[in-house]
Design a protein around this motif. Structure first.
Motif, mmCIF file in Angstrom:
data_model
loop_
_atom_site.group_PDB
_atom_site.id
_atom_site.type_symbol
_atom_site.label_atom_id
_atom_site.label_comp_id
_atom_site.label_asym_id
_atom_site.label_seq_id
_atom_site.Cartn_x
_atom_site.Cartn_y
_atom_site.Cartn_z
ATOM 1 N N ASP A 1 0.856 -1.189 0.000
ATOM 2 C CA ASP A 1 0.000 0.000 0.000
ATOM 3 C C ASP A 1 0.891 1.236 0.000
ATOM 4 N N LEU A 2 0.949 1.904 -1.126
ATOM 5 C CA LEU A 2 1.836 3.057 -1.269
ATOM 6 C C LEU A 2 1.276 4.329 -0.648
ATOM 7 N N SER A 3 -0.011 4.341 -0.352
ATOM 8 C CA SER A 3 -0.629 5.566 0.157
ATOM 9 C C SER A 3 -0.080 5.994 1.517
ATOM 10 N N VAL A 4 0.543 5.079 2.249
ATOM 11 C CA VAL A 4 1.122 5.446 3.541
ATOM 12 C C VAL A 4 2.510 6.071 3.388
ATOM 13 N N ARG A 5 3.134 5.859 2.241
ATOM 14 C CA ARG A 5 4.502 6.369 2.005
ATOM 15 C C ARG A 5 4.576 7.467 0.959
ATOM 16 N N ILE A 6 3.590 7.477 0.059
ATOM 17 C CA ILE A 6 3.650 8.373 -1.097
ATOM 18 C C ILE A 6 2.333 9.133 -1.216
ATOM 19 N N SER A 7 2.409 10.451 -1.278
ATOM 20 C CA SER A 7 1.199 11.266 -1.426
ATOM 21 C C SER A 7 0.649 11.123 -2.847
ATOM 22 N N ASN A 8 -0.590 11.569 -3.047
ATOM 23 C CA ASN A 8 -1.183 11.514 -4.384
ATOM 24 C C ASN A 8 -0.375 12.333 -5.383
ATOM 25 N N ASP A 9 0.088 13.511 -4.962
ATOM 26 C CA ASP A 9 0.903 14.343 -5.851
ATOM 27 C C ASP A 9 2.206 13.648 -6.227
ATOM 28 N N GLU A 10 2.845 13.033 -5.240
ATOM 29 C CA GLU A 10 4.083 12.306 -5.519
ATOM 30 C C GLU A 10 3.809 11.119 -6.440
ATOM 31 N N MET A 11 2.678 10.445 -6.237
ATOM 32 C CA MET A 11 2.339 9.304 -7.087
ATOM 33 C C MET A 11 2.121 9.746 -8.524
ATOM 34 N N MET A 12 1.464 10.887 -8.708
ATOM 35 C CA MET A 12 1.267 11.415 -10.062
ATOM 36 C C MET A 12 2.608 11.751 -10.699
ATOM 37 N N THR A 13 3.501 12.312 -9.913
ATOM 38 C CA THR A 13 4.836 12.649 -10.407
ATOM 39 C C THR A 13 5.599 11.392 -10.796
ATOM 40 N N ILE A 14 5.540 10.375 -9.964
ATOM 41 C CA ILE A 14 6.233 9.110 -10.234
ATOM 42 C C ILE A 14 5.679 8.450 -11.486
ATOM 43 N N LEU A 15 4.364 8.379 -11.580
ATOM 44 C CA LEU A 15 3.762 7.747 -12.754
ATOM 45 C C LEU A 15 4.076 8.538 -14.017
ATOM 46 N N GLY A 16 4.064 9.854 -13.913
ATOM 47 C CA GLY A 16 4.448 10.682 -15.059
ATOM 48 C C GLY A 16 5.874 10.400 -15.492
ATOM 49 N N PHE A 17 6.769 10.256 -14.525
ATOM 50 C CA PHE A 17 8.158 9.935 -14.831
ATOM 51 C C PHE A 17 8.266 8.561 -15.503
ATOM 52 N N LEU A 18 7.567 7.572 -14.950
ATOM 53 C CA LEU A 18 7.612 6.224 -15.531
ATOM 54 C C LEU A 18 7.099 6.226 -16.962
ATOM 55 N N GLN A 19 6.019 6.950 -17.216
ATOM 56 C CA GLN A 19 5.461 7.000 -18.561
ATOM 57 C C GLN A 19 6.347 7.796 -19.512
ATOM 58 N N GLU A 20 6.923 8.873 -19.017
ATOM 59 C CA GLU A 20 7.799 9.706 -19.861
ATOM 60 C C GLU A 20 9.044 8.944 -20.300
ATOM 61 N N HIS A 21 9.461 7.967 -19.492
ATOM 62 C CA HIS A 21 10.680 7.214 -19.787
ATOM 63 C C HIS A 21 10.410 5.723 -20.004
ATOM 64 N N ALA A 22 9.174 5.404 -20.355
ATOM 65 C CA ALA A 22 8.777 4.013 -20.606
ATOM 66 C C ALA A 22 9.403 3.507 -21.902
ATOM 67 N N ALA A 23 9.286 2.215 -22.125
ATOM 68 C CA ALA A 23 9.881 1.574 -23.303
ATOM 69 C C ALA A 23 9.384 2.194 -24.600
ATOM 70 N N ASP A 24 8.135 2.622 -24.646
ATOM 71 C CA ASP A 24 7.564 3.177 -25.874
ATOM 72 C C ASP A 24 7.644 4.706 -25.944
ATOM 73 N N SER A 25 8.399 5.314 -25.063
ATOM 74 C CA SER A 25 8.524 6.774 -25.052
ATOM 75 C C SER A 25 9.677 7.218 -25.959
ATOM 76 N N ASP A 26 9.756 8.518 -26.128
ATOM 77 C CA ASP A 26 10.875 9.084 -26.899
ATOM 78 C C ASP A 26 12.169 9.110 -26.109
ATOM 79 N N HIS A 27 12.078 8.959 -24.784
ATOM 80 C CA HIS A 27 13.249 9.026 -23.910
ATOM 81 C C HIS A 27 13.261 7.872 -22.905
ATOM 82 N N PRO A 28 13.349 6.626 -23.367
ATOM 83 C CA PRO A 28 13.349 5.523 -22.412
ATOM 84 C C PRO A 28 14.585 5.559 -21.517
#
Length: 102
Positions: free
Chosen positions: A68-95
């Motif tokens: 359960d990440l909600s005890v360690r990571i805020s919603n804003d931080e989770m959005m930031t993390i997911l944005g980072f993962l997607q921005e650098h995912a295998a199918d991104s321009d900058h993996p």
């Protein structure tokens, strides 16, 4: 419902992604995820390029993370993390193959 709102906010944040945000996102990712996801850590190392962007989104939207990440990571931080993962995912321009130092 919470994850649907989170998903919408993530999409919006990706549209507004800037280089300064990308640097901050990498820092949040390393600080929050690197605690466990590093070589020799409690969990396997995570590389954004291990999955496609949509797979990262579905992973968190469907609550697949074993801790359960909600005890360690805020919603804003989770959005930031997911944005980072997607921005650098295998199918991104900058993996990114290795974002968390060993």
């Amino acid at each position: 419902m919470r994850f649907q709102i989170l998903f919408g906010c993530i999409v919006l944040s990706l549209v507004m992604l800037t280089p300064a945000f990308a640097d901050d996102a990498a820092t949040v990712f390393v600080q929050k995820c690197g605690v466990c996801h590093k070589k020799g850590g409690e969990a396997a190392p995570v590389n954004p390029a291990d999955k496609a962007g949509v797979v990262w989104s579905k992973y968190f939207k469907r609550g697949r993370h074993p801790v359960d990440l909600s005890v360690r990571i805020s919603n804003d931080e989770m959005m930031t993390i997911l944005g980072f993962l997607q921005e650098h995912a295998a199918d991104s321009d900058h993996p990114v193959a290795a974002a968390i130092p060993k």
